[in-house]
Design a protein around this motif. Structure first.
Motif, PDB file in Angstrom:
ATOM      1  N   MET A 131      32.255  75.354  40.220  1.00  0.00           N
ATOM      2  CA  MET A 131      33.225  76.435  40.373  1.00  0.00           C
ATOM      3  C   MET A 131      32.674  77.502  41.324  1.00  0.00           C
ATOM      4  O   MET A 131      31.560  77.985  41.142  1.00  0.00           O
ATOM      5  CB  MET A 131      33.529  77.068  39.024  1.00  0.00           C
ATOM      6  N   LYS A 173      32.019  81.186  39.402  1.00  0.00           N
ATOM      7  CA  LYS A 173      31.565  81.160  38.013  1.00  0.00           C
ATOM      8  C   LYS A 173      30.841  82.457  37.648  1.00  0.00           C
ATOM      9  O   LYS A 173      29.907  82.866  38.333  1.00  0.00           O
ATOM     10  CB  LYS A 173      30.644  79.965  37.773  1.00  0.00           C
ATOM     11  N   LYS A 197      45.081  83.954  38.736  1.00  0.00           N
ATOM     12  CA  LYS A 197      44.992  82.654  38.069  1.00  0.00           C
ATOM     13  C   LYS A 197      44.020  81.736  38.812  1.00  0.00           C
ATOM     14  O   LYS A 197      43.227  81.011  38.184  1.00  0.00           O
ATOM     15  CB  LYS A 197      46.371  82.013  37.987  1.00  0.00           C
ATOM     16  N   ALA A 198      44.080  81.747  40.125  1.00  0.00           N
ATOM     17  CA  ALA A 198      43.213  80.872  40.911  1.00  0.00           C
ATOM     18  C   ALA A 198      41.742  81.245  40.711  1.00  0.00           C
ATOM     19  O   ALA A 198      40.879  80.371  40.590  1.00  0.00           O
ATOM     20  CB  ALA A 198      43.585  80.948  42.391  1.00  0.00           C
ATOM     21  N   CYS A 208      40.482  82.639  38.055  1.00  0.00           N
ATOM     22  CA  CYS A 208      40.121  82.213  36.695  1.00  0.00           C
ATOM     23  C   CYS A 208      39.820  80.719  36.657  1.00  0.00           C
ATOM     24  O   CYS A 208      38.864  80.291  35.995  1.00  0.00           O
ATOM     25  CB  CYS A 208      41.244  82.556  35.726  1.00  0.00           C
ATOM     26  N   ARG A 209      40.622  79.938  37.345  1.00  0.00           N
ATOM     27  CA  ARG A 209      40.371  78.495  37.368  1.00  0.00           C
ATOM     28  C   ARG A 209      39.046  78.166  38.022  1.00  0.00           C
ATOM     29  O   ARG A 209      38.460  77.103  37.780  1.00  0.00           O
ATOM     30  CB  ARG A 209      41.517  77.780  38.096  1.00  0.00           C
ATOM     31  N   GLU A 210      38.547  79.091  38.858  1.00  0.00           N
ATOM     32  CA  GLU A 210      37.268  78.885  39.541  1.00  0.00           C
ATOM     33  C   GLU A 210      36.108  79.549  38.798  1.00  0.00           C
ATOM     34  O   GLU A 210      35.032  79.734  39.350  1.00  0.00           O
ATOM     35  CB  GLU A 210      37.350  79.425  40.966  1.00  0.00           C
ATOM     36  N   GLY A 211      36.344  79.945  37.542  1.00  0.00           N
ATOM     37  CA  GLY A 211      35.249  80.417  36.707  1.00  0.00           C
ATOM     38  C   GLY A 211      35.027  81.909  36.638  1.00  0.00           C
ATOM     39  O   GLY A 211      34.068  82.360  36.010  1.00  0.00           O
ATOM     40  N   ILE A 260      47.642  84.647  31.948  1.00  0.00           N
ATOM     41  CA  ILE A 260      46.378  84.076  32.430  1.00  0.00           C
ATOM     42  C   ILE A 260      45.575  83.495  31.273  1.00  0.00           C
ATOM     43  O   ILE A 260      45.000  82.406  31.376  1.00  0.00           O
ATOM     44  CB  ILE A 260      45.567  85.143  33.187  1.00  0.00           C
ATOM     45  N   MET A 301      46.230  80.003  30.101  1.00  0.00           N
ATOM     46  CA  MET A 301      45.714  78.891  30.894  1.00  0.00           C
ATOM     47  C   MET A 301      44.507  78.245  30.222  1.00  0.00           C
ATOM     48  O   MET A 301      44.204  77.080  30.471  1.00  0.00           O
ATOM     49  CB  MET A 301      45.313  79.383  32.293  1.00  0.00           C
ATOM     50  N   THR A 342      41.202  78.959  30.572  1.00  0.00           N
ATOM     51  CA  THR A 342      40.060  78.669  31.440  1.00  0.00           C
ATOM     52  C   THR A 342      38.740  79.163  30.855  1.00  0.00           C
ATOM     53  O   THR A 342      37.668  78.759  31.303  1.00  0.00           O
ATOM     54  CB  THR A 342      40.260  79.325  32.818  1.00  0.00           C
ATOM     55  N   SER A 349      45.096  80.703  47.900  1.00  0.00           N
ATOM     56  CA  SER A 349      44.016  79.797  48.304  1.00  0.00           C
ATOM     57  C   SER A 349      43.236  80.350  49.484  1.00  0.00           C
ATOM     58  O   SER A 349      42.010  80.166  49.578  1.00  0.00           O
ATOM     59  CB  SER A 349      44.586  78.411  48.648  1.00  0.00           C
TER      60      SER A 349
END
Length: 265
Positions: free
Chosen positions: A1, A4, A23-24, A26-29, A49, A52, A54, A226
């Motif tokens: 991630m 992180k 959100k993006a 969070c998905r990446e840590g 969020i 999700m 994560t 992104s």
């Protein structure tokens, strides 16, 4: 991630590009702080969020980015909760439309104060209180293609976003000595909360504009997110002072010609 355990602040994160970006991260840590002027919307974003799953911590803060004291108190809250700020995404923004000769002075001041002053206040406090002492940090400002070209009947928005572009370049130069990178994206037409207002008021104009995008469609908020994550990441470790259009080719086609190969221009 890629992020992180990093501490990331996203302003104006109750919807659209801001929420997609939070959100993006969070998905990446990352642990993410989301802000919005409306407490209920900030709380709703936190809940969205967290659902999700994560695992990162999420903090919601409500307040006006154009108020320096509010921004300073928010930075203090982040530092108390997390100890530092690694990434700042200045996304909060508003628009007021109307003929420039008739626009109310308070509308001009409001747009400039939120879009430009708010970006500076957050960057200033995040840098002075965390990034400069730590000699590290990444800031991504969300400008607009209206920071590169003119829009009709939106003088304060265009002026403010040109200001965000200039602020990005100035801070990138001033703060490079502290290991802080400052970049900006310039979204084109995006299915965001701001564009929903425009679509509702003038759907014909929205359809006509979208037809003129060389890629043929407006962006999704996640497509803007992104690019924000790339600019904030170590993958862009030598990218500083960049102003990147994320617009499907809209600024490239600034000649008033039609898009080649299409009959629906």
């Amino acid at each position: 991630m890629r992020f992180k355990e990093q501490i990331v602040v996203v302003t104006g994160a109750a919807g659209g590009i801001g929420l997609a970006t939070a959100k993006a991260f969070c998905r990446e840590g990352a642990h993410v702080i989301v802000t919005d002027v409306t407490p209920e919307l900030a709380d709703a974003a936190v809940k969205d969020i967290e659902e999700m799953g994560t695992g990162g911590r999420v903090l919601g803060l409500a307040g006006d980015v154009s108020d320096f004291d509010v921004v300073d108190s928010h930075v203090e809250a982040v530092l108390q909760a997390f100890g530092r700020i690694d990434v700042l995404v200045n996304n909060a923004g508003i628009i007021r439309r109307g003929p420039a000769a008739e626009l109310a002075p308070e509308d001009w001041r409001r747009v400039i104060s939120v879009n430009l002053d708010g970006s500076y206040y957050w960057a200033r406090q995040a840098a002075s209180r965390s990034m400069i002492p730590r000699r590290a940090g990444a800031i991504v400002n969300v400008a607009s293609i209206s920071g590169m070209v003119g829009f009709p009947i939106a003088a304060p928005y265009v002026a403010s976003k040109h200001g965000v572009v200039g602020l990005t370049k100035a801070l990138a130069i001033d703060w490079a000595q502290y290991g802080i990178r400052v970049n900006a994206i310039c979204p084109g037409m995006t299915y965001s909360d701001l564009s929903k207002v425009d679509r509702a008021k003038n759907p014909e104009m929205f359809i006509a504009r979208e037809k003129r995008i060389p890629l043929g469609h407006a962006a999704q908020p996640a497509e803007q997110a992104s690019v924000i994550l790339f600019l904030a990441s170590d993958e862009a470790s030598h990218v500083n002072g960049l102003v990147m259009n994320v617009d499907g080719g809209q600024v490239a086609l600034s000649s008033a010609y039609f898009v080649p190969g299409r009959s629906d221009n």
